[in-house]
Design a protein around this motif. Structure first.
Motif, mmCIF file in Angstrom:
data_model
loop_
_atom_site.group_PDB
_atom_site.id
_atom_site.type_symbol
_atom_site.label_atom_id
_atom_site.label_comp_id
_atom_site.label_asym_id
_atom_site.label_seq_id
_atom_site.Cartn_x
_atom_site.Cartn_y
_atom_site.Cartn_z
ATOM 1 N N GLY A 120 46.433 -38.383 -64.196
ATOM 2 C CA GLY A 120 45.189 -38.945 -64.696
ATOM 3 C C GLY A 120 45.261 -40.421 -65.029
ATOM 4 N N PHE A 121 46.411 -40.885 -65.507
ATOM 5 C CA PHE A 121 46.576 -42.298 -65.828
ATOM 6 C C PHE A 121 46.219 -43.200 -64.641
ATOM 7 N N LEU A 122 46.466 -42.717 -63.418
ATOM 8 C CA LEU A 122 46.269 -43.552 -62.232
ATOM 9 C C LEU A 122 44.808 -43.890 -61.984
ATOM 10 N N PHE A 123 43.890 -43.088 -62.535
ATOM 11 C CA PHE A 123 42.465 -43.348 -62.350
ATOM 12 C C PHE A 123 41.998 -44.583 -63.120
ATOM 13 N N ALA A 124 42.701 -44.922 -64.189
ATOM 14 C CA ALA A 124 42.271 -46.018 -65.059
ATOM 15 C C ALA A 124 42.308 -47.355 -64.319
ATOM 16 N N LYS A 125 41.360 -48.211 -64.653
ATOM 17 C CA LYS A 125 41.309 -49.558 -64.062
ATOM 18 C C LYS A 125 41.901 -50.604 -64.998
ATOM 19 N N THR A 126 41.950 -50.265 -66.291
ATOM 20 C CA THR A 126 42.505 -51.176 -67.287
ATOM 21 C C THR A 126 43.294 -50.375 -68.324
ATOM 22 N N VAL B 243 41.473 -34.409 -54.187
ATOM 23 C CA VAL B 243 42.137 -35.047 -55.315
ATOM 24 C C VAL B 243 42.182 -34.022 -56.445
ATOM 25 N N GLY B 244 43.357 -33.465 -56.670
ATOM 26 C CA GLY B 244 43.563 -32.503 -57.738
ATOM 27 C C GLY B 244 44.229 -33.170 -58.927
ATOM 28 N N SER B 245 44.791 -32.358 -59.811
ATOM 29 C CA SER B 245 45.412 -32.905 -61.026
ATOM 30 C C SER B 245 46.917 -32.684 -61.042
ATOM 31 N N HIS B 246 47.591 -33.692 -61.544
ATOM 32 C CA HIS B 246 49.024 -33.604 -61.852
ATOM 33 C C HIS B 246 49.164 -33.794 -63.364
ATOM 34 N N THR B 247 48.135 -33.291 -64.086
ATOM 35 C CA THR B 247 47.903 -33.478 -65.517
ATOM 36 C C THR B 247 47.507 -34.941 -65.794
#
Length: 325
Positions: A49-55, A113-117
């Protein structure tokens, strides 16, 4: 595919020692998509989920207020030592962010696009609990929804499948997960309990058929929910020291694919994009050999690629047809 960038290795490696392989994922991913499209292959990208963040502010905004309290503090990505490496904007930091890669995946319209938590969460490590896991998954769902993406599948980091947590997944609309192969040396467990003997057998099994093909039918999967679309084989990356065994690794995979294709069963191959960050050309050459074999199996036996969520839908439809009215 376990899509995690540095979050997946930060407790074991450093940016100095492994940063180049992580950074290279930003060029590896487009090549993977091109190759998958060339051979008509579909993939599920289980994404941290962290990878989705832009900032960094956005990352912190979606993070749960109450963090997991691992006994081994090094496992937490929320600590000061971990967070000080994260830059303020994704354009400055190819190691911790991937919004553009995720957008490309979603725009492709073929892959899942699934989740890796949310935080590369460890479900079998001491100190964390089901409440922590639930909060983590809620964060993963929330940040993914910002992209209009509805998560339906999950891959547990380090394959730490905690059966007690599957109920949370079901409650949150997650219909499938990737379990481990049914063999003692691949059973889900914490890092502490993963012995050297197990690691040796895992390595040997990549080259020699010690444990079987690990293919399975849809009927086998349908006996519990969320559905366990379990692993058949980890695509171990190219190793120069073991390069003389590459033909055995390829042969092992191709024989198992053929076994599955002939029987109309599932074969689930997985790896991390950062595995292709080193020895990139050798790894892509091996992958293309595998995809060429897939193409032959497709033409001869109707062997087809599918995402985890597509398989879940097929299983659900199959169950509906067989359920008495």
């Amino acid at each position: 595919m376990d899509f995690e960038l540095f979050w997946g290795v930060r407790d074991k490696r450093t940016l100095d020692s492994y940063g180049e392989s992580i950074e290279k994922v930003h060029t590896v991913m487009p090549r993977l998509l091109d190759l998958f499209d060339k051979y008509g292959v579909k993939a599920t990208f289980a994404t941290v989920g962290f990878l989705f963040a832009k900032t960094k502010n956005e990352l912190e905004k979606f993070s749960p207020e109450e963090k997991p309290k691992y006994k081994d503090a090094n496992l937490s990505p929320y600590g000061d030592d971990a967070m000080r490496l994260v830059k303020e904007k994704n354009e400055q930091d190819p190691y911790h962010y991937a919004p553009k890669l995720i957008e490309n995946l979603l725009n492709d319209g073929v892959h899942e696009v699934g989740s890796h938590t949310f935080s590369h969460y460890y479900c079998l490590e001491e100190g964390q609990n089901v409440g922590d896991f639930k909060r983590d998954i809620e964060s993963a769902l929330a940040i993914s929804s910002e992209y209009g993406n509805n998560i339906k599948s999950i891959v547990f980091p380090r394959n730490q499948v905690n059966n007690a947590y599957l109920k949370v997944c079901a409650e949150k609309g997650i219909s499938s997960y990737r379990g481990t192969e049914r063999i003692w040396f691949n059973s889900p467990e914490s890092e502490l309990k993963t012995t050297l003997l197990k690691r040796i057998f895992r390595t040997l099994d990549c080259y020699i058929n010690i444990s079987g093909h690990h293919t399975f039918s849809l009927n086998e999967v349908s006996n519990a929910y969320p559905y366990n679309i379990r692993s058949s084989r980890f695509l171990r990356p190219y190793n120069k020291k073991l390069s003389f065994l590459e033909f055995m690794k390829l042969g092992r995979i191709k024989r198992s694919m053929t076994y599955a294709a002939k029987r109309g069963e599932i074969y689930h191959l997985w790896w991390h994009p950062h595995n292709f960050g080193g020895n990139t050309e050798e790894n892509f050459a091996l992958l293309e050999e595998i995809l060429l074999h897939y193409s032959r199996m497709n033409q001869k036996y109707g062997f087809e690629g599918a995402t985890m969520s597509e398989l879940s839908k097929e299983i659900s439809m199959m169950e509906t047809k067989t359920t008495p009215v």
